[in-house]
Write an enzyme that holds these catalytic residues in place. Structure first.
Site, PDB file in Angstrom:
ATOM      1  N   HIS A  90       5.323   7.512   6.836  1.00  0.00           N
ATOM      2  CA  HIS A  90       3.870   7.637   6.760  1.00  0.00           C
ATOM      3  C   HIS A  90       3.268   8.148   8.069  1.00  0.00           C
ATOM      4  CE1 HIS A  90       0.499   6.880   4.090  1.00  0.00           C
ATOM      5  NE2 HIS A  90      -0.194   6.403   5.096  1.00  0.00           N
ATOM      6  N   ARG A 148       2.147  11.755   8.005  1.00  0.00           N
ATOM      7  CA  ARG A 148       0.836  11.964   7.397  1.00  0.00           C
ATOM      8  C   ARG A 148      -0.265  11.704   8.424  1.00  0.00           C
ATOM      9  NH1 ARG A 148      -2.204  11.619   2.469  1.00  0.00           N
ATOM     10  NH2 ARG A 148      -3.833  10.024   2.508  1.00  0.00           N
ATOM     11  N   ARG A 204       1.932  11.484   1.260  1.00  0.00           N
ATOM     12  CA  ARG A 204       2.571  10.176   1.328  1.00  0.00           C
ATOM     13  C   ARG A 204       4.013  10.331   0.838  1.00  0.00           C
ATOM     14  NH1 ARG A 204      -2.566   9.281  -0.997  1.00  0.00           N
ATOM     15  NH2 ARG A 204      -3.925   7.927   0.249  1.00  0.00           N
ATOM     16  N   TYR A 263      -8.754   8.344  12.607  1.00  0.00           N
ATOM     17  CA  TYR A 263      -7.982   9.306  13.392  1.00  0.00           C
ATOM     18  C   TYR A 263      -8.751   9.788  14.619  1.00  0.00           C
ATOM     19  CZ  TYR A 263      -5.040   9.225   9.290  1.00  0.00           C
ATOM     20  OH  TYR A 263      -4.234   8.804   8.272  1.00  0.00           O
ATOM     21  N   HIS A 300      -8.714  10.765   0.706  1.00  0.00           N
ATOM     22  CA  HIS A 300      -9.420   9.518   0.991  1.00  0.00           C
ATOM     23  C   HIS A 300     -10.720   9.456   0.208  1.00  0.00           C
ATOM     24  CE1 HIS A 300      -7.319   9.047   5.157  1.00  0.00           C
ATOM     25  NE2 HIS A 300      -6.565   8.638   4.158  1.00  0.00           N
ATOM     26  N   LYS A 323      -2.369   7.894  -4.809  1.00  0.00           N
ATOM     27  CA  LYS A 323      -2.893   6.548  -4.610  1.00  0.00           C
ATOM     28  C   LYS A 323      -4.230   6.412  -5.330  1.00  0.00           C
ATOM     29  CE  LYS A 323      -3.687   3.128  -0.967  1.00  0.00           C
ATOM     30  NZ  LYS A 323      -3.693   2.897   0.502  1.00  0.00           N
TER      31      LYS A 323
END
Length: 347
Positions: free
Chosen positions: A277, A280, A146, A312, A303, A171
């Site tokens: 972003h 990524r 990120r 994705y 994640h 995050k």
């Protein structure tokens, strides 16, 4: 623009409600981006209820506000969740008031597919970038970082021995490791040399102490001046940190990177949104196309839930999920060669 321009100063003994809330967030150790977001939503909440003091309100007003932004403002699910987190922090952690069993209308705008650049588009974008900005975009794309994670990297976070990049406090305040692209090793070593030269100059001028997270500055008082803790991509100027009042060098501001990306995408003639972003997203999509499994990609991206990574699969370049279009089955006119089909399925 310096850090002083974007971060509001707080009096030593704040009187205003939002100043006291902002100070509480800072003392809790939350990131500045979280502070800015929470203050934004608390302010909107107060103005929505005609500037009533939060102490005079409670769960009913919170439910009304969350329902309003979902039904009248058409906010997304993630936006409503952020607003909820801000108000929960306000009441439970700052005011000490429990918000139990909240009932409000859930936002229903579905999550949109991410912007993904093709490999040729990434190459075209990189061809219009040079120096440090090129290296930064190569890391965004090559390691799936990120923007905030990239700019927060310290010299010590690049481990050439294990070929890992350590992401600290990403995050959700989680740590993880991701790959270190081997083709970037020489340029990364040159970047560290540039940081060493700049840091030496700062020390001579009486600066050189960088911000340390949590309680590290108290535990290790000399660490702030060590090269290992310096930002990998330092700002061009020294500025005053309003949180502490200390004048020091912070990391590069996100707007500087975003400006370079916009310029490069326009120069490359790519008609897609210019977002840091998106590199990524491209990282994850291209790994999936190459054949890497979702669990591996999930771990590299950091994640928590595999369903976040599964998005994705909807943008991976597999020719409409591997299905051959009827128009591609049509007999070509005389004299025109049959196109080569590369969908991986028999015609």
């Amino acid at each position: 623009m310096t850090m002083d321009d974007i971060r509001p100063r707080i009096p030593a003994q704040p009187v205003r409600f939002l100043d006291r809330l902002r100070l509480h967030i800072r003392e809790s150790g939350l990131a500045y981006t979280t502070e800015r977001t929470y203050i934004h939503w608390v302010r909107r909440f107060i103005y929505f209820h005609q500037k009533r003091h939060p102490k005079e309100m409670g769960a009913a007003e919170v439910e009304h506000f969350l329902t309003h932004i979902a039904q009248q403002r058409d906010c997304s699910v993630s936006t409503q969740r952020i607003a909820l987190n801000a108000l929960v922090y306000l009441y439970t952690r700052f005011l000490g008031v429990a918000l139990d069993n909240l009932t409000f209308s859930q936002a229903r705008i579905p999550r949109r597919l991410p912007v993904v650049y093709s490999r040729s588009e990434v190459s075209a974008i990189l061809s219009h970038l040079h120096g440090v900005s090129r290296l930064q975009v190569q890391l965004l794309y090559g390691a799936g970082l990120r923007s905030a994670e990239l700019l927060s990297l310290r010299v010590k976070d690049v481990d050439f021995g294990s070929n890992n990049i350590f992401v600290r406090g990403g995050k959700g305040n989680k740590d993880r490791t991701t790959m270190l692209p081997q083709s970037l090793v020489p340029e990364l070593k040159r970047q560290i040399q540039r940081v060493q030269i700049l840091h030496a100059q700062d020390l001579v001028e009486g600066f050189g102490a960088v911000y340390l997270p949590d309680a590290l500055e108290r535990k290790y008082p000399n660490a702030a001046r060590e090269i290992a803790w310096q930002y990998l991509f330092p700002a061009s100027k020294i500025s005053r940190d309003p949180r502490t009042g200390i004048t020091r060098r912070h990391h590069l501001h996100p707007s500087a990177l975003a400006k370079q990306i916009r310029r490069a995408i326009r120069a490359a003639g790519i008609h897609k949104p210019a977002r840091a972003h998106a590199f990524r997203h491209s990282f994850a999509t291209h790994l999936l196309e190459t054949g890497y499994d979702l669990r591996t990609i999930q771990e590299l991206l950091g994640h928590t839930d595999i369903t976040t990574t599964e998005i994705y699969t909807h943008v991976v370049n597999r020719g409409g999920k591997g299905v051959l279009s009827p128009v591609d089955r049509m007999q070509p006119p005389d004299g025109i060669a049959e196109p080569v089909v590369t969908y991986g399925m028999a015609a």
